[in-house]
Design a protein around this motif. Structure first.
Motif, mmCIF file in Angstrom:
data_model
loop_
_atom_site.group_PDB
_atom_site.id
_atom_site.type_symbol
_atom_site.label_atom_id
_atom_site.label_comp_id
_atom_site.label_asym_id
_atom_site.label_seq_id
_atom_site.Cartn_x
_atom_site.Cartn_y
_atom_site.Cartn_z
ATOM 1 N N SER A 267 6.415 -1.388 -1.404
ATOM 2 C CA SER A 267 5.009 -1.416 -1.797
ATOM 3 C C SER A 267 4.956 -1.759 -3.273
ATOM 4 O O SER A 267 5.965 -1.654 -3.987
ATOM 5 C CB SER A 267 4.337 -0.062 -1.542
ATOM 6 N N ASP A 268 3.770 -2.153 -3.748
ATOM 7 C CA ASP A 268 3.643 -2.458 -5.171
ATOM 8 C C ASP A 268 3.934 -1.223 -6.024
ATOM 9 O O ASP A 268 4.564 -1.322 -7.082
ATOM 10 C CB ASP A 268 2.236 -2.983 -5.462
ATOM 11 N N ALA A 269 3.492 -0.059 -5.550
ATOM 12 C CA ALA A 269 3.726 1.184 -6.299
ATOM 13 C C ALA A 269 5.217 1.493 -6.390
ATOM 14 O O ALA A 269 5.722 1.884 -7.448
ATOM 15 C CB ALA A 269 2.977 2.338 -5.641
ATOM 16 N N GLU A 270 5.927 1.300 -5.293
ATOM 17 C CA GLU A 270 7.377 1.550 -5.295
ATOM 18 C C GLU A 270 8.074 0.582 -6.235
ATOM 19 O O GLU A 270 9.005 0.963 -6.966
ATOM 20 C CB GLU A 270 7.945 1.408 -3.884
ATOM 21 N N ALA A 271 7.629 -0.676 -6.237
ATOM 22 C CA ALA A 271 8.237 -1.673 -7.126
ATOM 23 C C ALA A 271 8.012 -1.313 -8.587
ATOM 24 O O ALA A 271 8.911 -1.469 -9.421
ATOM 25 C CB ALA A 271 7.667 -3.058 -6.817
ATOM 26 N N ARG A 272 6.807 -0.825 -8.915
ATOM 27 C CA ARG A 272 6.530 -0.428 -10.301
ATOM 28 C C ARG A 272 7.410 0.742 -10.718
ATOM 29 O O ARG A 272 7.931 0.790 -11.845
ATOM 30 C CB ARG A 272 5.059 -0.075 -10.460
ATOM 31 N N GLU A 273 7.602 1.690 -9.821
ATOM 32 C CA GLU A 273 8.475 2.829 -10.127
ATOM 33 C C GLU A 273 9.917 2.353 -10.331
ATOM 34 O O GLU A 273 10.615 2.816 -11.239
ATOM 35 C CB GLU A 273 8.413 3.849 -8.991
ATOM 36 N N ARG A 274 10.339 1.450 -9.493
ATOM 37 C CA ARG A 274 11.702 0.927 -9.593
ATOM 38 C C ARG A 274 11.876 0.139 -10.897
ATOM 39 O O ARG A 274 12.913 0.253 -11.568
ATOM 40 C CB ARG A 274 12.002 0.038 -8.388
ATOM 41 N N ALA A 275 10.868 -0.652 -11.261
ATOM 42 C CA ALA A 275 10.937 -1.431 -12.499
ATOM 43 C C ALA A 275 11.032 -0.515 -13.708
ATOM 44 O O ALA A 275 11.799 -0.776 -14.653
ATOM 45 C CB ALA A 275 9.720 -2.343 -12.611
#
Length: 434
Positions: A267-275
């Motif tokens: 998800s976009d939220a997961e990607a932001r957390e990963r980034a």
């Protein structure tokens, strides 16, 4: 009524050095010396139908406060040597190397690049860079470096000389002597390599200064750039493309490809957390202080990375890091960082993380594919130079998940239609100048 067709985009893969954006421990192939690392990334890029694979260059290990602080791109084999080896394990992928014109000679380098173009059947590219770094120049017999004002005039004469050498063989395979005497180079004799499959290897250039933009418009086939926003990318794109006409060139003769990173998530939220986690790992407390010292020109080892920025101003004429090109005015950079820190309540480490994060596509595979297509359709780029966070395995995720969606949108090839790098980029073959 006609419907506008989506603009096709170009993709290239960058193999970063050990420092900075690369994290090696997450990959089973984790050496910047072992050929397997380079082979893995190149094969992945070719599987993804990328235009080319790109290597940067380092000519001396950087030093910070008198000590070597990282290996970066200098801690690995010489680039053209590597690309000749990669030519044997790839079939269509372009192979581009950074080679410095300040510390090389036109005849010798033209011969190496022409040889790579022959051995790869027309896939060679050359990223032209200059240097005003006397520290690096100490590794070479003449020492020092060209004056800053002479960097681009030397580079222009270097390229003109190389192209004259590449054109010195007739199309029917007959060598002709050349006689060239210029401000920086004098060459008299015969070139030892016949005209190569591309005629001239693809010329790449990077540089955001006015001189760099003009140089790209005059000489380059591809221009690398760094821009953090769509608007900044569009401004750069429009400015450089507008300069081409003065040199009798069309907008399509130069491909503009920003260097970008990417982080994928379910998800976009997961990607932001990963980034955020990736950047936190890349900028350790020690590295945050090192970056700060590079800007401030001062020893700041007594400062807490989790504390506020220094109140003292930078020493603008002091370089604690040797072998690093300083960009921008330190006083202006410090003022900008302080404003960012105050506005968001950031510590030293948090400020460095936010201030040094470049253009990055973060999200699901579908949202990244959409954003990349929009970047190209809105005139901010012709494509992208991808810089993986994890080397060399991170590119696999992009190729497996994002490339099919770009193909689905009709903005990326489904097969190679040509055999040379020029064909991949849609560039015309240079006309032989007899």
């Amino acid at each position: 009524m006609t419907v506008d067709q989506p603009r096709s985009l170009h993709l290239a893969a960058h193999f970063p050095g050990a420092g900075g954006p690369a994290a090696w421990s997450d990959s089973p192939v984790s050496s910047q010396i072992d050929f397997a690392s380079f082979e893995h990334l190149a094969r992945t890029a070719e599987r993804g139908l990328f235009d080319f694979f790109f290597l940067a260059e380092g000519l001396r290990l950087r030093e910070h406060k008198g000590l070597v602080h990282d290996l970066d791109v200098a801690g690995r084999p010489e680039s053209i040597t590597l690309l000749n080896a990669l030519a044997a394990v790839t079939d269509r992928l372009g192979l581009a190397a950074t080679v410095n014109v300040s510390f090389n000679e036109p005849y010798e380098l033209a011969r190496r690049l022409s040889s790579l173009d022959h051995l790869s059947s027309g896939r060679a590219g050359w990223n032209v860079v200059t240097s005003s770094d006397a520290f690096t120049g100490e590794n070479f017999r003449r020492g020092g470096c060209p004056d800053r004002v002479d960097r681009y005039t030397r580079a222009a004469e270097f390229i003109a000389t190389a192209r004259e050498l590449w054109d010195s063989w007739t199309p029917d395979g007959q060598p002709r002597p050349i006689f060239r005497s210029g401000q920086h180079f004098a060459v008299q004799g015969e070139f030892t390599v016949p005209r190569s499959p591309q005629g001239h290897p693809v010329v790449i250039q990077s540089g955001d200064s006015d001189e760099g933009r003009e140089f790209a418009a005059a000489f380059a086939d591809v221009a690398f750039t760094r821009h953090g926003t769509l608007d900044a990318g569009r401004a750069f794109y429009a400015d450089v493309k507008a300069r081409l006409a003065a040199y009798g060139r069309q907008p399509s003769d130069l491909k503009i490809m920003p260097g970008v990173t990417f982080v994928l998530g379910a998800s976009d939220a997961e990607a932001r957390e990963r980034a955020a986690a990736i950047r936190h790992e890349q900028i350790s407390p020690e590295r945050a202080l090192l970056v700060l010292e590079q800007v401030w020109g001062r020893d700041l080892s007594s400062y807490d990375p989790d504390g506020p920025l220094p109140e003292i101003d930078p020493e603008p004429d002091v370089l604690l890091t040797q072998g690093l090109t300083q960009t921008g005015d330190p006083l202006e950079t410090a003022a900008r960082w302080r404003e960012l820190s105050r506005a968001k309540g950031l510590s030293i480490r948090q400020t460095v993380i936010e201030a040094t994060t470049g253009q990055s596509f973060v999200g699901t595979a579908r949202s990244i594919a959409s954003a990349m297509a929009d970047f190209v359709s809105q005139g901010a780029a012709d494509g992208f130079l991808l810089v993986p966070h994890l080397t060399p395995g991170d590119l696999d995720e992009f190729v497996d998940e994002v490339v099919p969606l770009l193909q689905e949108r009709g903005v990326f090839r489904t097969c190679y239609s040509g055999t040379t790098l020029r064909a991949h980029l849609g560039l015309a073959q240079p006309v032989w100048k007899g």
